[in-house]
Design an enzyme around this catalytic site. Sequence first.
Site, mmCIF file in Angstrom:
data_model
loop_
_atom_site.group_PDB
_atom_site.id
_atom_site.type_symbol
_atom_site.label_atom_id
_atom_site.label_comp_id
_atom_site.label_asym_id
_atom_site.label_seq_id
_atom_site.Cartn_x
_atom_site.Cartn_y
_atom_site.Cartn_z
ATOM 1 N N GLN A 32 0.831 -1.206 0.000
ATOM 2 C CA GLN A 32 0.000 0.000 0.000
ATOM 3 C C GLN A 32 0.867 1.257 0.000
ATOM 4 O O GLN A 32 0.590 2.218 -0.732
ATOM 5 C CB GLN A 32 -0.919 -0.005 1.229
ATOM 6 C CG GLN A 32 -1.899 1.159 1.252
ATOM 7 C CD GLN A 32 -2.825 1.105 2.453
ATOM 8 O OE1 GLN A 32 -2.696 0.234 3.298
ATOM 9 N NE2 GLN A 32 -3.757 2.034 2.528
ATOM 10 N N GLU A 33 1.935 1.238 0.798
ATOM 11 C CA GLU A 33 2.839 2.396 0.829
ATOM 12 C C GLU A 33 3.522 2.584 -0.524
ATOM 13 O O GLU A 33 3.688 3.715 -0.999
ATOM 14 C CB GLU A 33 3.887 2.198 1.932
ATOM 15 C CG GLU A 33 3.328 2.307 3.341
ATOM 16 C CD GLU A 33 4.357 1.899 4.389
ATOM 17 O OE1 GLU A 33 4.591 2.693 5.308
ATOM 18 O OE2 GLU A 33 4.919 0.781 4.275
ATOM 19 N N GLU B 94 26.845 -22.757 -13.085
ATOM 20 C CA GLU B 94 25.602 -21.988 -12.997
ATOM 21 C C GLU B 94 24.421 -22.871 -13.382
ATOM 22 O O GLU B 94 24.574 -23.847 -14.114
ATOM 23 C CB GLU B 94 25.640 -20.791 -13.961
ATOM 24 C CG GLU B 94 26.828 -19.878 -13.802
ATOM 25 C CD GLU B 94 26.938 -18.892 -14.955
ATOM 26 O OE1 GLU B 94 25.939 -18.711 -15.679
ATOM 27 O OE2 GLU B 94 28.019 -18.313 -15.139
ATOM 28 N N LYS C 225 21.199 -23.612 -15.610
ATOM 29 C CA LYS C 225 20.781 -23.276 -16.975
ATOM 30 C C LYS C 225 19.266 -23.043 -16.952
ATOM 31 O O LYS C 225 18.484 -23.985 -16.884
ATOM 32 C CB LYS C 225 21.133 -24.404 -17.950
ATOM 33 C CG LYS C 225 20.827 -24.074 -19.397
ATOM 34 C CD LYS C 225 21.270 -25.208 -20.316
ATOM 35 C CE LYS C 225 21.034 -24.842 -21.764
ATOM 36 N NZ LYS C 225 19.599 -24.654 -22.070
ATOM 37 N N ASP D 151 15.556 -22.140 -18.248
ATOM 38 C CA ASP D 151 14.834 -22.490 -19.475
ATOM 39 C C ASP D 151 13.863 -21.363 -19.831
ATOM 40 O O ASP D 151 12.675 -21.415 -19.528
ATOM 41 C CB ASP D 151 14.081 -23.803 -19.276
ATOM 42 C CG ASP D 151 13.527 -24.343 -20.584
ATOM 43 O OD1 ASP D 151 14.019 -23.935 -21.649
ATOM 44 O OD2 ASP D 151 12.597 -25.161 -20.548
ATOM 45 N N GLU E 190 18.291 -14.506 -18.980
ATOM 46 C CA GLU E 190 17.134 -15.275 -19.438
ATOM 47 C C GLU E 190 15.858 -14.645 -18.891
ATOM 48 O O GLU E 190 15.758 -14.356 -17.693
ATOM 49 C CB GLU E 190 17.255 -16.708 -18.929
ATOM 50 C CG GLU E 190 16.645 -17.738 -19.824
ATOM 51 C CD GLU E 190 17.551 -18.142 -20.994
ATOM 52 O OE1 GLU E 190 17.129 -19.001 -21.769
ATOM 53 O OE2 GLU E 190 18.664 -17.599 -21.120
ATOM 54 N N LYS F 92 31.494 -22.686 -17.152
ATOM 55 C CA LYS F 92 32.298 -21.693 -17.876
ATOM 56 C C LYS F 92 33.672 -21.561 -17.225
ATOM 57 O O LYS F 92 33.766 -21.471 -15.991
ATOM 58 C CB LYS F 92 31.622 -20.311 -17.851
ATOM 59 C CG LYS F 92 30.248 -20.248 -18.490
ATOM 60 C CD LYS F 92 29.602 -18.890 -18.246
ATOM 61 C CE LYS F 92 28.176 -18.849 -18.777
ATOM 62 N NZ LYS F 92 27.462 -17.619 -18.359
ATOM 63 N N LYS G 266 22.793 -30.994 -19.851
ATOM 64 C CA LYS G 266 21.331 -31.021 -19.781
ATOM 65 C C LYS G 266 20.883 -32.175 -18.876
ATOM 66 O O LYS G 266 21.356 -33.303 -19.012
ATOM 67 C CB LYS G 266 20.732 -31.193 -21.189
ATOM 68 C CG LYS G 266 21.127 -30.104 -22.191
ATOM 69 C CD LYS G 266 20.482 -28.787 -21.875
ATOM 70 C CE LYS G 266 19.025 -28.742 -22.259
ATOM 71 N NZ LYS G 266 18.755 -28.724 -23.688
ATOM 72 N N CYS H 28 -15.073 -37.262 -37.014
ATOM 73 C CA CYS H 28 -14.644 -36.011 -36.382
ATOM 74 C C CYS H 28 -15.450 -35.752 -35.110
ATOM 75 O O CYS H 28 -16.685 -35.780 -35.146
ATOM 76 C CB CYS H 28 -14.814 -34.840 -37.355
ATOM 77 S SG CYS H 28 -14.406 -33.238 -36.614
ATOM 78 N N CYS I 225 -17.644 -32.281 -35.869
ATOM 79 C CA CYS I 225 -18.718 -32.147 -36.869
ATOM 80 C C CYS I 225 -19.277 -33.482 -37.342
ATOM 81 O O CYS I 225 -20.234 -33.518 -38.122
ATOM 82 C CB CYS I 225 -18.223 -31.330 -38.068
ATOM 83 S SG CYS I 225 -16.962 -32.176 -39.054
ATOM 84 N N CYS J 78 -9.956 -34.475 -40.678
ATOM 85 C CA CYS J 78 -11.369 -34.250 -40.968
ATOM 86 C C CYS J 78 -11.421 -33.487 -42.285
ATOM 87 O O CYS J 78 -10.898 -32.370 -42.374
ATOM 88 C CB CYS J 78 -12.030 -33.435 -39.856
ATOM 89 S SG CYS J 78 -13.688 -32.854 -40.314
ATOM 90 N N CYS K 156 -16.410 -27.488 -40.434
ATOM 91 C CA CYS K 156 -15.974 -27.957 -39.117
ATOM 92 C C CYS K 156 -15.526 -26.741 -38.290
ATOM 93 O O CYS K 156 -14.546 -26.078 -38.668
ATOM 94 C CB CYS K 156 -14.829 -28.952 -39.281
ATOM 95 S SG CYS K 156 -14.298 -29.728 -37.746
#
Length: 664
Positions: A32-33, A111, A113, A115, A170, A285, A309, A403, A406, A421, A427
Amino acid sequence: MDEKQRIANLRQELHEHNRRYYVLNQPTISDQEFDMLMKELQALEDKHPELYDANSPTQRVGSDLNQEFQQVAHRYPMLSLSNTYNEQEVGEWYRSVEKGLAGESFEVCCELKYDGLSISLVYEDGRLVRAVTRGDGVHGDDVTANVRTIRSIPLIVADEAPRSFEIRGEILMPWKVFEQLNAEREAAEEPLFANPRNAASGTLKSQKSELVASRKLDAYLYYLLGEELPADGHFENLEKAREWGFKISEGMRKVRSLEEIMDFIHYWDTERKHLPVATDGIVLKVNSLRQQRALGSTAKSPRWAIAYKFKAERACTRLNEVTYQVGRTGAVTPVANMEPVQLAGTTVRRATLNNEDFIRSFDLHIGDYVYVEKGGEIIPKIVGVDLDQRPIIAQPVQFITHCPECGTKLVRYEGEAVHYCPNDAGCPPQIKGRIEHFISRKAMNIDSLGPETVDDYYRQGLIRDVADLYKIDVQQINGDGSREKSALRIVNGIKASTQVPFERVVFALGIRFVGETSAKLLARHFKTMDALMAASLQDLQEVEGIGEVMAKSIVSFFLNEKNRNIVERLRSYGVQMALAADQLAAASDKLAGKSIVISGVFAHHSRDEYKTLIEQHGGKNVGSISGKTSFILAGDNMGPSKLQKAEKLGIPIVSEEEFLELIK
């Protein structure tokens, strides 16, 4: 104190409160302030427009005005990192660094990584002046207005920071924000974002910074560049950047051995699940900038860094039901609906099943306990079935024959794994999907419209096909009279689309299998819509890059009387039905039969403009060098590996000036 000084003091105070709240997570005043101080500053700025500052805290709410992103060249190329999922390859990288530094001792900065979406932030005299996406590594989109709305990115930095520097990192959407956003979209029956990275990317590329501000994006910074950096150590430079006001990961650590690197990897492989944002690996690195320069880079990635990864996280849960979604091309995609399960930081309830063959390959039964992974931590997919838990009464999943939208009988084209379809004119998901495709940026670029608006107009009965868009007037969409400004913007945006070039009109029609590139080939070969509509199967297959399946789809599209009627109505509204006169005048066959690779940075035209010129003069753009390459159009900083390969194969190198002279 005069009002000018009060504005300056408020800006400084609010920047500091922003840093404490969004970067340090240590607020010293209540919300609020904070809001009261912000309102006071806003009132003073409204009173003194001559004191406008793009980096004022009040500008973080963004604007509802549309903006075009400009392509900007990176001062330092943004190279991608070499990836590995293998700890053994991390060891091989470590030993290659030892060899490259001839036995000299070195430190490694470890570090997380993140995403998200890579961003480059440029500061001059302590102020944010430019924010650019990675793009192709050489050029990126200028998204400064949008980035200013991200509260963890400082607009003003500490006085001790260098006069000019660049910091990279990132842009991310936190898990909590992502879950909330998807819950809101699901309630509104809007398409869900696949993952936080897609959501962050789509948000940052929004042409309205007001929308970006509402999405509560975050940012972590991890690389400092410039001529006057405080230290030779990468780790030490980031610690300084933290003092200047930047959000730097608390998980960063400096190590001196391969054993310590492995300890870091093993710790975060588990602990990352408790982080507020998505991560998909570890970045290693060499810490010394001097040693980084000594190690150098390949054409694609630095030798002094590597990304490890994490393997995809797996969970087991129950398959409750298979439902089916219909896309704009009529493609029917089966979706697994499962008991909710936590996976890679988010709750997973659905996973794609691709097609009927995929379902059969697992012999899926309703009630099966299935193993789910996130491929690259992004899209959930089923990777196996626990047959030991299969209920006795479980029934095999039977792929639908009609489908779900439809009721039309599905077809499966020869050589295709997907069912379609064929009722493209009746459709509903296909109709709305084609309209959404028609208005998209790479098609007719009617950015004043979006999927929600298309769905609303369809429900109201205002539109049933793309040509109906051009009948809409302000009165129809003005509601109770309070939306005249937005209604006028929509109508003007639709009207402006009549100037979109012919090749994009061909793409916008949404002909099955015709993508952006093939639409250009068709437009430049046939030159007019009439010629394209009259083309036979044989005529179409004479166009390089147009195969039998695509040719049959094009013929079928124009044999449909409804589609021909739509084209004629678009023509009557002024939509471009032929190549422009300047395109026809510029076209030639000077590059006919030539396959050309573009490489480097250019002075006179952008890479995309050169691609267009090559196509206009009958040539073909190719991405990699082979024995079939006719020549390389080379600008500055051509990759050494490409140059070496060209020399080995005896492929000519043509400069920018020589190329322009060639096509005159």
